[in-house]
Design a protein around this motif. Structure first.
Motif, PDB file in Angstrom:
ATOM      1  N   UNK A 287      -1.068  62.389  -3.305  1.00  0.00           N
ATOM      2  CA  UNK A 287       0.338  62.128  -3.581  1.00  0.00           C
ATOM      3  C   UNK A 287       0.943  61.097  -2.642  1.00  0.00           C
ATOM      4  N   UNK A 288       0.273  60.798  -1.548  1.00  0.00           N
ATOM      5  CA  UNK A 288       0.770  59.753  -0.642  1.00  0.00           C
ATOM      6  C   UNK A 288       0.083  58.416  -0.875  1.00  0.00           C
ATOM      7  N   UNK A 289      -0.545  58.257  -2.040  1.00  0.00           N
ATOM      8  CA  UNK A 289      -1.211  56.983  -2.332  1.00  0.00           C
ATOM      9  C   UNK A 289      -0.188  55.868  -2.400  1.00  0.00           C
ATOM     10  N   UNK A 290      -0.436  54.751  -1.734  1.00  0.00           N
ATOM     11  CA  UNK A 290       0.526  53.649  -1.780  1.00  0.00           C
ATOM     12  C   UNK A 290       0.478  52.949  -3.129  1.00  0.00           C
ATOM     13  N   UNK A 291       1.518  52.161  -3.361  1.00  0.00           N
ATOM     14  CA  UNK A 291       1.537  51.389  -4.590  1.00  0.00           C
ATOM     15  C   UNK A 291       0.395  50.375  -4.599  1.00  0.00           C
ATOM     16  N   UNK A 292      -0.222  50.238  -5.771  1.00  0.00           N
ATOM     17  CA  UNK A 292      -1.356  49.339  -5.915  1.00  0.00           C
ATOM     18  C   UNK A 292      -2.696  50.026  -5.835  1.00  0.00           C
ATOM     19  N   UNK A 293      -2.676  51.345  -5.537  1.00  0.00           N
ATOM     20  CA  UNK A 293      -3.946  52.069  -5.482  1.00  0.00           C
ATOM     21  C   UNK A 293      -4.546  52.162  -6.886  1.00  0.00           C
TER      22      UNK A 293
ATOM     23  N   UNK B  37     -15.513  51.390  -3.577  1.00  0.00           N
ATOM     24  CA  UNK B  37     -14.456  52.354  -3.237  1.00  0.00           C
ATOM     25  C   UNK B  37     -14.037  52.177  -1.780  1.00  0.00           C
ATOM     26  N   UNK B  38     -12.791  52.677  -1.521  1.00  0.00           N
ATOM     27  CA  UNK B  38     -12.202  52.742  -0.156  1.00  0.00           C
ATOM     28  C   UNK B  38     -12.149  51.389   0.499  1.00  0.00           C
ATOM     29  N   UNK B  39     -11.246  50.500   0.166  1.00  0.00           N
ATOM     30  CA  UNK B  39     -10.359  50.656  -0.984  1.00  0.00           C
ATOM     31  C   UNK B  39     -11.075  50.263  -2.276  1.00  0.00           C
ATOM     32  N   UNK B  40     -10.497  50.671  -3.370  1.00  0.00           N
ATOM     33  CA  UNK B  40     -11.129  50.411  -4.662  1.00  0.00           C
ATOM     34  C   UNK B  40     -10.990  48.933  -4.993  1.00  0.00           C
ATOM     35  N   UNK B  41     -12.128  48.297  -5.237  1.00  0.00           N
ATOM     36  CA  UNK B  41     -12.154  46.895  -5.636  1.00  0.00           C
ATOM     37  C   UNK B  41     -13.161  46.756  -6.776  1.00  0.00           C
ATOM     38  N   UNK B  42     -12.864  45.887  -7.668  1.00  0.00           N
ATOM     39  CA  UNK B  42     -13.716  45.718  -8.840  1.00  0.00           C
ATOM     40  C   UNK B  42     -14.107  44.248  -8.953  1.00  0.00           C
ATOM     41  N   UNK B  43     -15.356  44.042  -9.204  1.00  0.00           N
ATOM     42  CA  UNK B  43     -15.870  42.695  -9.376  1.00  0.00           C
ATOM     43  C   UNK B  43     -16.669  42.637 -10.696  1.00  0.00           C
ATOM     44  N   UNK B  44     -16.726  41.480 -11.256  1.00  0.00           N
ATOM     45  CA  UNK B  44     -17.511  41.286 -12.476  1.00  0.00           C
ATOM     46  C   UNK B  44     -18.632  40.294 -12.151  1.00  0.00           C
ATOM     47  N   UNK B  45     -19.813  40.703 -12.549  1.00  0.00           N
ATOM     48  CA  UNK B  45     -20.998  39.884 -12.311  1.00  0.00           C
ATOM     49  C   UNK B  45     -21.600  39.547 -13.678  1.00  0.00           C
TER      50      UNK B  45
ATOM     51  N   UNK C  18     -20.243  54.086  -1.967  1.00  0.00           N
ATOM     52  CA  UNK C  18     -19.546  54.311  -3.231  1.00  0.00           C
ATOM     53  C   UNK C  18     -19.666  53.124  -4.188  1.00  0.00           C
ATOM     54  N   UNK C  19     -20.645  52.234  -3.986  1.00  0.00           N
ATOM     55  CA  UNK C  19     -20.799  51.077  -4.864  1.00  0.00           C
ATOM     56  C   UNK C  19     -21.499  51.527  -6.136  1.00  0.00           C
ATOM     57  N   UNK C  20     -20.909  51.115  -7.251  1.00  0.00           N
ATOM     58  CA  UNK C  20     -21.492  51.469  -8.542  1.00  0.00           C
ATOM     59  C   UNK C  20     -21.584  50.213  -9.408  1.00  0.00           C
ATOM     60  N   UNK C  21     -22.643  50.188 -10.239  1.00  0.00           N
ATOM     61  CA  UNK C  21     -22.855  49.080 -11.173  1.00  0.00           C
ATOM     62  C   UNK C  21     -22.788  49.670 -12.569  1.00  0.00           C
TER      63      UNK C  21
ATOM     64  N   UNK D 111      -6.547  53.666  -9.819  1.00  0.00           N
ATOM     65  CA  UNK D 111      -6.849  55.030 -10.242  1.00  0.00           C
ATOM     66  C   UNK D 111      -8.012  55.042 -11.224  1.00  0.00           C
ATOM     67  N   UNK D 112      -8.022  54.135 -12.167  1.00  0.00           N
ATOM     68  CA  UNK D 112      -9.066  54.102 -13.197  1.00  0.00           C
ATOM     69  C   UNK D 112      -9.254  52.670 -13.673  1.00  0.00           C
ATOM     70  N   UNK D 113     -10.372  52.444 -14.345  1.00  0.00           N
ATOM     71  CA  UNK D 113     -10.707  51.133 -14.893  1.00  0.00           C
ATOM     72  C   UNK D 113     -10.888  51.279 -16.402  1.00  0.00           C
ATOM     73  N   UNK D 114     -10.304  50.366 -17.126  1.00  0.00           N
ATOM     74  CA  UNK D 114     -10.357  50.393 -18.586  1.00  0.00           C
ATOM     75  C   UNK D 114     -11.131  49.168 -19.050  1.00  0.00           C
TER      76      UNK D 114
END
Length: 877
Positions: free
Chosen positions: A299-305, A49-57, A1-4, A307-310
């Motif tokens: 609906x059982x997503x924990x806090x901090x999940x 993804x899984x868990x969702x993490x975002x990095x900037x290169x 699920x890695x996307x650039x 959802x989207x990137x702006x």
């Protein structure tokens, strides 16, 4: 699920998902990607993804020396008047190298010349001006044309170069060029300045006169071509005004090359530069891009999940380009800043699809300019279902009634449960828990359709075998993990009238003989029928079926007792009674039995022809036998308990008597007591081991009886069976002290009588009597005894409270005289003993035989007075 994700349209880079290597996808031309920019950076967003993490290169594109310096033209023509003095400068158009830094143009070289030298100046590490300097006067006549070669070098490795040929023509012309008052001008203009706005005014002078001193201002041909689209130059006044759109986002600074040309035959030109800086204003709202990471959010997503990137970009600078991002209104989501211009939307509360399955999150991006500009976007978020709700019955238990003899496979109940989840999480299957009913699996009784919850009876129920059982229905959904709930179904089997009454015992004919002399109203016999049904279906009534003529018998409808209604006649010999037992069911069912009654003469016994028919009159059924056995067992247990209690009480009483005897031996003391010649004593000892006082009487152990008939004053006269005591005068009077004592008397709490002689006559007398002169009169004194409370004495006469004669007292007896005779009944209450009683703790009564019988009345009176005195002394003692 890695996307650039790249902000640019082209994707220059790509990631190998197998080994994570970032490689160049397309050839990158730095000069096309970042023209005129010193630091060229391509920003990439890497999302995992899984868990969702975002990095900037940030990828910096380094410049390589791939471009040669290039001049605008290969040949440059220059006309110089011979009158130009030494040191005159002539502008030369320089070369252009799109490379930057060390790869850009770093040096120029001019071919060897005696008249010209090359001079260039660097501005901000860049060569901004390139001029030829005249070393000395030139002479057109000696050399009218000078050919020079100008070479431009960059700083790369290897070093690249470009050349241009300069052809200088020497003319005889105007020898003074225009000169600006300053070679470098600086100005600023506000972004979006209105057209016609004055930017700056320049001024040049020329020392020549006439037409050689008339100056015209023009944009240099070496400047950028787009300058005249933004600014205008008044050729006479030198005013620079805005004529186009000034946009800070397109150009932050303008470099304007201006020439001042005279009007001589040979025009001379003066040069200057004007740097116009554009002042930014907040004229660009933020640009927002929302990238949703998932189609729906569980609906059982924990806090901090995430959802989207702006991604937000503002072309303005400074505070005008600083952007904040917020969510409008209440929402279970919030925004976290990630990197510069990047934000993430995360879960900030509990999600419940059953309450809200869809959210429209309004996102507002606002800069900090004056006035602030903002942009909004709506993110639609769908909540996906998880199996968090168990199937639910309307109630946890229910009750149904099934009539017996139902057809097998009949539908008896429908279980219905609901699940607020959706999809497979709401798909419910029904099952019955495995339990047993009287050792039989419940699956043999009922079954359930797993899809619709319909319950079916597998067998035809019989109320006489099964009246009630429970069924536990489980509703299970198809979620992962599955959830379930239970319903307890109480099933009652209703009775129907499917069993006819049965007479007991099971014989259709009963023959019995009765005496003709039986009286009307007397019980003849009793019939009994049973019905294994219940309720009204088992309620039986009895009657005769079609009695022939007037029968002398009657039957009780509820009990089945057959009695005689009127006496028999001499002609009566035999009766046949058909008894019908009918239940109260719908429809009613009956049973019939026949009784043959033969009449016999008086005195003959009633005989039964059938031994088995005796059971009709027997009152004891099997249930009655059980009842009798239970009563006998309970009675036996009670009797054994009573016997054990009696034995224990007798043992305790015997132990108390033995303790009393021991205490009697220890507390016996003849000192101070009056004894008769036979040394016969009555002793009452208080037992310190007993809470309650006992009446203890020791009968004199004197078995000798006198031979003569005198009963007067002989020893043991009162023990003679032939002795007949006289009744005392009923008109006894009590003294004042005795009355006061009797008012506070306490009843005797317990007594035990010990008799010493087997032949002693048992008589009950007052303890102390003061005889009067006449046998009919007398007064009872208080009890005698040291330390004994007189309020604790009671007095009784003999058996049946018969009055007894008062014995006479010899005159020569001591003062502490005690009346001899039958044992006295004494009740001693030890609850409040006196001090002397606590010390002595016993009382001794003495007895002596009388030696003589006083017949005289006078002497008897004296003896009586002495006895009264002795009684008073004993009271005092």
């Amino acid at each position: 699920m890695l996307r650039v994700v790249s902000r640019d349209e082209k994707e220059y880079f790509q990631v190998n998902l197998q080994n994570g290597i970032l490689f160049v996808k397309e050839t990158i031309d730095r000069e096309l990607l970042c023209p005129g920019i010193q630091l060229c950076i391509i920003a990439l967003q890497v999302i995992v993804d899984k868990p969702v993490q975002m990095y900037r290169v940030d990828i910096e594109i380094e410049d390589i020396n791939d471009n040669r310096p290039a001049f605008p033209s290969f040949v440059s023509n220059l006309v110089i008047s011979e009158l130009m003095p030494a040191g005159s400068r002539f502008h030369v158009e320089g070369a252009v190298d799109p490379d930057l830094g060390t790869n850009a143009i770093t040096n120029y070289e001019l071919s060897a010349s005696d008249f010209f030298a090359l001079d260039f100046q660097k501005y901000m590490n860049q060569i901004r001006s390139l001029e030829l300097v005249l070393k000395k006067y030139i002479d057109r006549e000696k050399q009218s044309v000078h050919n020079l070669t100008l070479t431009a070098y960059d700083g790369g490795k290897p070093r690249l170069s470009g050349t241009c040929e300069i052809i200088i023509t020497v003319e005889d012309a105007n020898d003074n060029a225009p000169t600006f008052n300053q070679p470098f001008y600086q100005a600023s203009v506000i972004e979006n300045a209105p057209k016609g706005s004055l930017v700056i005014k320049i001024k040049a002078t020329d020392l020549d006169q006439g037409k050689n001193g008339d100056l015209l201002y023009t944009f240099s041909k070496t400047g950028k071509e787009d300058i005249d689209r933004v600014f205008s130059l008044d050729k006479h006044t030198g005013e620079i005004k805005v004529i186009g759109e000034v946009d800070f986002e397109q150009a932050q600074m303008y470099e304007i090359q201006i020439d001042a040309v005279d009007n001589g035959d040979v025009q001379l030109v003066g040069h200057c530069k004007v740097l116009v800086t554009v002042v930014d204003v907040n004229d660009n709202p933020p640009e927002m891009t929302v990238t949703s990471l998932a189609i729906s959010v569980a609906e059982d997503s924990p806090q901090g999940t995430t959802v989207a990137i702006i991604s937000i970009h503002d072309q303005d600078s400074g505070l005008n380009g600083k952007v904040s991002c917020d969510i409008v209104g209440f929402s279970p989501f919030k925004i976290h800043p990630a990197f510069k211009g990047d934000f993430s939307i995360t879960v900030n509360g509990k999600l419940d699809r059953e309450i809200n399955s869809h959210y429209e999150v309004v996102i507002v991006a606002r800069d900090e300019g004056t006035p602030p500009l903002s942009v909004s976007d709506t993110l639609k978020i769908d909540i996906s279902d998880v199996n968090d709700n168990a199937p639910l019955f309307q109630k946890s238990y229910d009750t149904i009634f099934i009539k017996e003899n139902n057809p097998p496979g009949s539908h008896v109940y429908t279980a219905s449960a609901s699940d607020p989840d959706v999809g497979q999480n709401s798909f419910i299957t029904y099952s019955i828990s495995d339990i047993t009913v009287d050792g039989i699996p419940i699956s043999s009784y009922v079954s359930i359709n797993p899809e619709n919850g319909k319950v079916f009876a597998l067998i035809s129920f019989d109320h006489e075998q099964v009246t009630y059982f429970q069924c536990h229905i489980k509703a299970t959904d198809a979620g992962l993990p599955p959830l379930n709930s239970n319903l307890t179904l109480n099933i009652f089997i209703e009775d129907i009238n499917d069993n006819a009454p049965t007479f007991m015992p099971l014989f259709p004919l009963l023959t019995l003989k009765i005496s003709k002399s039986i009286q009307p109203g007397q019980l003849i016999t009793k019939v009994r029928a049973v019905d294994i049904d219940s309720g009204y279906n088992a309620l039986i009534s009895y009657n005769f079926k079609n009695p022939a003529g007037k029968t002398p018998f009657t039957i009780t409808p509820h009990t089945g007792e057959i009695g005689l209604k009127h006496p028999f006649t001499d002609l009566d010999e035999e009766y046949r009674l058909i008894v019908v037992a009918r239940d109260h069911g719908e429809p009613a069912m009956t049973a019939v039995t026949e009784i043959v009654i033969s009449l016999v003469e008086s005195g003959e016994e009633i005989l039964y022809d059938n031994q088995e028919s005796k059971g009709i009159t027997e009152e004891f059924t099997e249930a009655n036998i059980y009842l009798v056995v239970a009563i006998c067992i309970i009675s036996s247990v009670f009797l054994i308990t009573l016997i054990a209690f009696t034995v224990l009480r007798w043992q305790k009483c015997r132990d108390e008597v033995n303790d009393l005897k021991e205490n009697y031996k220890s507390c016996s003391n003849t000192g101070g007591s009056w004894v008769y010649s036979q040394q016969t004593q009555y002793r009452v000892c208080s037992n310190s081991l007993q809470r309650k006082s006992d009446l203890i009487v020791f009968t004199p152990n004197n078995s000798q009886m006198p031979n003569n008939g005198e009963n007067g004053n002989q020893p043991g006269a009162l023990l003679n069976p032939s002795y007949q005591p006289k009744h005392p005068n009923p008109d006894w009077r009590y003294s004042a002290s005795l009355k006061a004592a009797m008012q506070g008397a306490v009843h005797m709490e317990g007594a035990a009588v010990l008799r010493g002689a087997a032949v002693g006559l048992e008589q009950q007398w007052p303890t102390v009597s003061s005889a009067t002169a006449e046998p009919e009169g007398g007064e009872v004194s208080p009890p005698v005894g040291a330390g004994v409370n007189c309020n604790s004495w009671t007095f009784k006469y003999g058996p049946g409270n018969q009055k007894q004669p008062v014995p006479q007292i010899p005159p020569d007896f001591p003062e502490n005289f005690i009346i001899p005779g039958s044992p006295a009944i004494i009740s001693i209450r030890q609850d409040q003993p006196s001090a002397q009683a606590q010390k002595s703790n016993f009382i001794t009564f003495g007895k002596k035989e009388e030696t003589k019988k006083k017949k005289k009345k006078k002497k008897g009176n004296k003896n009586q007075e002495k006895a009264n005195n002795n009684a008073a002394d004993n009271n005092d003692q």
